[in-house]
Structure formats: C-alpha cells, structure tokens
Design a protein around this motif. Sequence first.
Motif, PDB file in Angstrom:
ATOM      1  N   PHE A 270      56.815  55.889  28.922  1.00  0.00           N
ATOM      2  CA  PHE A 270      58.085  56.437  29.391  1.00  0.00           C
ATOM      3  C   PHE A 270      59.254  55.590  28.886  1.00  0.00           C
ATOM      4  N   ARG A 271      59.069  54.271  28.916  1.00  0.00           N
ATOM      5  CA  ARG A 271      60.140  53.387  28.468  1.00  0.00           C
ATOM      6  C   ARG A 271      60.429  53.580  26.990  1.00  0.00           C
ATOM      7  N   VAL A 272      59.379  53.611  26.178  1.00  0.00           N
ATOM      8  CA  VAL A 272      59.559  53.742  24.732  1.00  0.00           C
ATOM      9  C   VAL A 272      60.225  55.065  24.386  1.00  0.00           C
ATOM     10  N   LEU A 273      59.759  56.149  24.998  1.00  0.00           N
ATOM     11  CA  LEU A 273      60.306  57.471  24.693  1.00  0.00           C
ATOM     12  C   LEU A 273      61.769  57.587  25.117  1.00  0.00           C
ATOM     13  N   LEU A 274      62.060  57.213  26.354  1.00  0.00           N
ATOM     14  CA  LEU A 274      63.419  57.371  26.875  1.00  0.00           C
ATOM     15  C   LEU A 274      64.383  56.373  26.246  1.00  0.00           C
ATOM     16  N   LEU A 275      63.902  55.175  25.950  1.00  0.00           N
ATOM     17  CA  LEU A 275      64.783  54.203  25.313  1.00  0.00           C
ATOM     18  C   LEU A 275      65.111  54.639  23.886  1.00  0.00           C
ATOM     19  N   GLY A 276      64.125  55.191  23.189  1.00  0.00           N
ATOM     20  CA  GLY A 276      64.400  55.744  21.872  1.00  0.00           C
ATOM     21  C   GLY A 276      65.450  56.830  21.945  1.00  0.00           C
ATOM     22  N   LEU A 277      65.382  57.651  22.981  1.00  0.00           N
ATOM     23  CA  LEU A 277      66.384  58.703  23.160  1.00  0.00           C
ATOM     24  C   LEU A 277      67.762  58.113  23.424  1.00  0.00           C
ATOM     25  N   PHE A 278      67.806  56.980  24.152  1.00  0.00           N
ATOM     26  CA  PHE A 278      69.101  56.341  24.395  1.00  0.00           C
ATOM     27  C   PHE A 278      69.743  55.896  23.086  1.00  0.00           C
ATOM     28  N   PHE A 279      68.983  55.216  22.241  1.00  0.00           N
ATOM     29  CA  PHE A 279      69.552  54.748  20.985  1.00  0.00           C
ATOM     30  C   PHE A 279      69.884  55.918  20.054  1.00  0.00           C
ATOM     31  N   LEU A 280      69.106  56.989  20.132  1.00  0.00           N
ATOM     32  CA  LEU A 280      69.455  58.188  19.379  1.00  0.00           C
ATOM     33  C   LEU A 280      70.798  58.746  19.845  1.00  0.00           C
ATOM     34  N   SER A 281      71.005  58.756  21.159  1.00  0.00           N
ATOM     35  CA  SER A 281      72.274  59.275  21.690  1.00  0.00           C
ATOM     36  C   SER A 281      73.443  58.390  21.270  1.00  0.00           C
TER      37      SER A 281
ATOM     38  N   PHE B  26      64.593  52.332  32.555  1.00  0.00           N
ATOM     39  CA  PHE B  26      63.229  51.870  32.325  1.00  0.00           C
ATOM     40  C   PHE B  26      63.204  50.585  31.502  1.00  0.00           C
ATOM     41  N   LEU B  27      64.170  50.409  30.611  1.00  0.00           N
ATOM     42  CA  LEU B  27      64.248  49.156  29.852  1.00  0.00           C
ATOM     43  C   LEU B  27      64.509  47.989  30.798  1.00  0.00           C
ATOM     44  N   LEU B  28      65.471  48.139  31.697  1.00  0.00           N
ATOM     45  CA  LEU B  28      65.788  47.073  32.631  1.00  0.00           C
ATOM     46  C   LEU B  28      64.633  46.812  33.593  1.00  0.00           C
ATOM     47  N   PHE B  29      63.924  47.865  33.968  1.00  0.00           N
ATOM     48  CA  PHE B  29      62.743  47.673  34.811  1.00  0.00           C
ATOM     49  C   PHE B  29      61.699  46.830  34.077  1.00  0.00           C
ATOM     50  N   SER B  30      61.472  47.137  32.804  1.00  0.00           N
ATOM     51  CA  SER B  30      60.498  46.379  32.016  1.00  0.00           C
ATOM     52  C   SER B  30      60.930  44.933  31.839  1.00  0.00           C
ATOM     53  N   VAL B  31      62.238  44.717  31.664  1.00  0.00           N
ATOM     54  CA  VAL B  31      62.756  43.358  31.550  1.00  0.00           C
ATOM     55  C   VAL B  31      62.487  42.585  32.840  1.00  0.00           C
ATOM     56  N   GLY B  32      62.782  43.202  33.966  1.00  0.00           N
ATOM     57  CA  GLY B  32      62.514  42.556  35.247  1.00  0.00           C
ATOM     58  C   GLY B  32      61.045  42.270  35.453  1.00  0.00           C
ATOM     59  N   LEU B  33      60.183  43.161  34.952  1.00  0.00           N
ATOM     60  CA  LEU B  33      58.746  43.003  35.093  1.00  0.00           C
ATOM     61  C   LEU B  33      58.234  41.785  34.327  1.00  0.00           C
ATOM     62  N   GLU B  34      58.976  41.352  33.311  1.00  0.00           N
ATOM     63  CA  GLU B  34      58.585  40.187  32.517  1.00  0.00           C
ATOM     64  C   GLU B  34      59.239  38.896  33.024  1.00  0.00           C
ATOM     65  N   LEU B  35      59.883  38.954  34.192  1.00  0.00           N
ATOM     66  CA  LEU B  35      60.603  37.787  34.690  1.00  0.00           C
ATOM     67  C   LEU B  35      60.121  37.342  36.067  1.00  0.00           C
ATOM     68  N   PRO B  36      58.835  37.044  36.224  1.00  0.00           N
ATOM     69  CA  PRO B  36      58.402  36.462  37.502  1.00  0.00           C
ATOM     70  C   PRO B  36      59.069  35.111  37.704  1.00  0.00           C
ATOM     71  N   LEU B  37      59.198  34.714  38.957  1.00  0.00           N
ATOM     72  CA  LEU B  37      59.889  33.462  39.261  1.00  0.00           C
ATOM     73  C   LEU B  37      59.213  32.264  38.605  1.00  0.00           C
ATOM     74  N   GLN B  38      57.884  32.337  38.436  1.00  0.00           N
ATOM     75  CA  GLN B  38      57.174  31.229  37.801  1.00  0.00           C
ATOM     76  C   GLN B  38      57.660  31.021  36.371  1.00  0.00           C
ATOM     77  N   ARG B  39      57.889  32.126  35.643  1.00  0.00           N
ATOM     78  CA  ARG B  39      58.370  32.000  34.274  1.00  0.00           C
ATOM     79  C   ARG B  39      59.778  31.433  34.252  1.00  0.00           C
ATOM     80  N   LEU B  40      60.625  31.875  35.186  1.00  0.00           N
ATOM     81  CA  LEU B  40      61.989  31.356  35.234  1.00  0.00           C
ATOM     82  C   LEU B  40      61.993  29.869  35.556  1.00  0.00           C
ATOM     83  N   ARG B  41      61.091  29.448  36.450  1.00  0.00           N
ATOM     84  CA  ARG B  41      61.024  28.024  36.784  1.00  0.00           C
ATOM     85  C   ARG B  41      60.557  27.203  35.588  1.00  0.00           C
ATOM     86  N   THR B  42      59.609  27.752  34.812  1.00  0.00           N
ATOM     87  CA  THR B  42      59.087  27.026  33.655  1.00  0.00           C
ATOM     88  C   THR B  42      60.174  26.727  32.637  1.00  0.00           C
TER      89      THR B  42
END
Length: 542
Positions: A268-279, A66-82
């Motif tokens: 979901f991202r916050v909860l599961l990512l917190g669990l990852f760092f806990l692990s 879910f973290l990687l999904f959120s990262v991808g969601l913040e990377l539209p091609l327009q932002r990369l071009r900018t």
Amino acid sequence: MHEPDLLVDVTVILLAAITAAALFQRLKVSVVLGYLLAGVVVGPGALGLVARNETIDLLAELGVVFLLFSVGLELPLQRLRTLRNQMLGLGLAQVVATIVVILALLWLAGFNPAEAFVLAAALALSSTALVLRMLSDSREIATRVGRNALAVLLTQDVVVAVLLVAVGILGQTSDVGWEGLALIAGRVALALVLFLFLAPRLTQFLFSRVAALALPEIFTALTLLIVILFAWVSEAVGLSMGLGAFIAGMLLAETSYRHQVAADILPFRVLLLGLFFLSVGMSLDLSYAFAEADKVLGLAIGLLAIKGVILFVIASSARQMPGEALRLSLLLAQGGEFSFVLIGVGAGHGLVGAENAQLFIVAVAISMIATPLLAKAGRTLQRRIDHPRAALPESEGENKETPEDHVVIAGFGRLGRTLAGNLTQDNLPYIAVDISGQEVDLARREGFRVYFGDATRPEVLEALHLGAARAVAICISDPEHTSQLVALIHYIFPEMPILARAYDERHAAELRALGATDVITELSATGRQFARKLGAGTTRDD
C-alpha cells in the motif's frame, strides 16, 4: 467525472508508474525521480493524458500518510537511544542551521516570512530513500559515515512531523486571533494525550487478539484501520494526517508485531507513495522549467552548496575526520521526498505561491539527480584525504544499527525457544519470529528477542535482516510450511546455510532437495543439536 474517464486515468497512471519504476530501477537511479518524470509526461504540462482531480489528490495524500507511518515504524525508542548523540550533535544541528540560513537568505530576497519558512524547512530535508539505498548497495550503513548519515536522516524524519504541524498551523492562523491559537493548542494537547497514553494500550490489545486468530487478511485489515484511524483523529483535532500516522508507526515500533505490520503495509505504501510523486510531477510545468532554466539550475546549485557547507562545518565540529565530513556533506546536500511534501502542503494552504512551488520542486529534483555523482566523488575524496588515517579502527563503544552475522530462527515453539537459549549461552546473536501472538508475548516477557510475523513472507525476512545473517534455523512444526520456507530462502539467498527440522526421513530428503544445508528429524531434534550446527564454524563461506 464519469466512471470510464476515471478508469482510463487510473490505467494511464499505473502504466506510467510501472514503466518509470522499471526503467529507473534498471538505471540504478532513485525511483522517486522516475515517478516525478512519469507524472510530468502524462500530466497537463506535457502530453496531457491525465488531469489531476480530487480522487487522485486524496490517494496521493494517503501515500504521504503511509510513508510517515512506515517512517515511524522504523523509529523504536531503542534505535533513537542508540544514535541519540549523533542525532543531537549532527542531525538536529543540521536541520536548525539549514533552516535559519536559508530562511535568512529568502527573507533578504524578498519572500514573506511564512513562505520563506516553508521553503527553508523543505530544503533542510534530505532524501532518506535515495541515500539509504546507496549506502545499503555499497554495504556502508555500519561505517562511521553511514551511521552519521543515518542519524541525520532519522532526525529529519522525526522533525518533519513537527514541521508538517507547523505548516498546517501557519495555514490556519492567517485570519485567526489569540482565541483561535489557544483552541489549536488545546486540540494539539488533547491529541497528544490520546496518542501517547490511550492509543498504546488500545493497539496492543487489538493486535494481540487479532494475531491469535491466525488470519493474515484480518491482521492486514487491522493494520490499515490503525493507520487510517490515527490519521483521521489527527486531522479532526486540527493536525496533519501524516502526524497521526507517524505516531501510530512509532507506537507499533515498540511492539513485537512491527515486522509483520511492515510487511503488510509495504504494498500500500509503495503504490500510494508512487501516486503521490506522480501527482507532484503532474503539477510541474515543463515550459516554465525550461523558460526559467537559469533560476532552476542556480537554485539547485545554491542548495547543494549551502547545505553542503553547513553539513561540513557541523561534521568537522563533531570531530569527524576531514574526508568523512566532506563525504557526509556531499551525501546529504540534496533535497528529499519530504521537500516535495512540505512544499505541496504549503502551496495547498496558500503559503507558497504556485510559481515558487514550481521553481523549488524542480530544483530539488535536480539536486537529487546529482546525488549519485556527488556521493561517488565524496567516496574518492575521502580515500585521498583520510588515507594516512584510514587504518584507524571504529570506536568500540559504537553500536551497529543493522545486525550482522546473526542467526534467524523461524518458529518459536519448544525447539525454537531451546535453540535461542543455547545460542545465548554460546554468545551467538539471534532474531526469532513466530506467527503465534501468544507465544511471542510470553517469550518477550521472558527476555527473548522474538517478533510476531509470518516467516514465509519475503518482506518479513528482509525486516529480520536475513541477508546479513550467518544462517537460518527453521523450527516450524508444520512440514508443509517448513518446505515452503526452505524453498523460499534458498531461492532468495542461494548461499545461505539453512538448518531445518524434518517430520521424517522422507520429509528430510525433500528438504535437502529444496536447498536445506542440514536437516534434523523431529524424533531427534533438540535445541542443543541445532545450536551445535549453528556454532562458530557455520557461515555462508562454509
């Protein structure tokens, strides 16, 4: 494991996560470090309240997905071009140079090539969550240092998907011959074809149909399905689950649904990512860390020094002022969240030894703890070093990543559409949102800047950068939803000018009581009236 034992483990983990997040948030320290510390405390290395098991490991892996999904969601091609020039000139150069230098040092220190590569790749990455949080708090993302830091972090976020694939392939090829390598390459090519050519049409079709149903729970379910489906397909062809989720996020970033998707996925991202760092914290051995304190501290200091020098040289070569280059190097010298991910994946494939994984994870955590102090020192040094040139203006050709002084339009029916057209004529920037997928698709084809989303969701308002807006215009036809939205925005941003459409005079009085700055009744509401109210004189300082 018996069910009662699992419930006890989940209870302890949730209590530890809540306590750590609240404490570190109050201390204004990265919550990631809080999760790590909480994992150490409740794990077998300290109190031994919880033992790692398959269920926890699976949920932790989903956190990375879910973290990687959120990262991808913040990377539209327009932002990369900018930011493409900064990403190529600073970001890619930093990642490659850091990997090469640290890889060479580890190889000279006696590490085998595969382990050295995994560790060097992990240490090349910085903390996106920590750095962007500090820049956001100080409102410096739009400065030169902020944009350059963002470019480097975006590059790392893109590269990490490639690095995860490389580590996975290294883990599979220890006893695989040329035929096996060819099979892996074929599966990778097949996955890319599926993701890049077939998946965009499928996701657009599904989201447009589900958005038309106007059922939020179904939209959320579809979002979860897309994330899990892409992750499963990616793993099925021999790639990492995270890469599939990352590609899914990038595909959705180009659609009008990305703001609502981001809002739905956040819990979901916050909860599961917190669990990852806990692990990750649960896998740390405190006795080892204290016994090898000299190695841990030496490695942390070495990481900050090596990475800082590389960043300073690259930034200086890119014609950054000395103070700016120094501040950027101090801001990004630490390890990051994906350092833990890469080391964990490498250890899971047997590429990184357990003792070295412990050593490097603790060193990365220490480097993150030191970052706020280094960032503060960098800000002070920049002012002293670049003071004679501090009045130099920003380059007029550079684009600000985060919109500022714009109008947020909630609702894009007849009134919202007319208002957007009038604002465009008046050269006032805007961002619009509407819950109707059909209206959004039609408006975007006509060139309007409108996104699909529920404006009554705080997460959607945040994605629209409402905090940096000059005003918000509520053009929703439903009186009840209009009242809810006025109350919500006034609660979150008490000083924000709010212009709303009222059903009648009684409704207008209610909206004013809830916090609306200006109210126009439905019988007289026109886009030109709204635009006049939102003209050059309407700001939060009025």
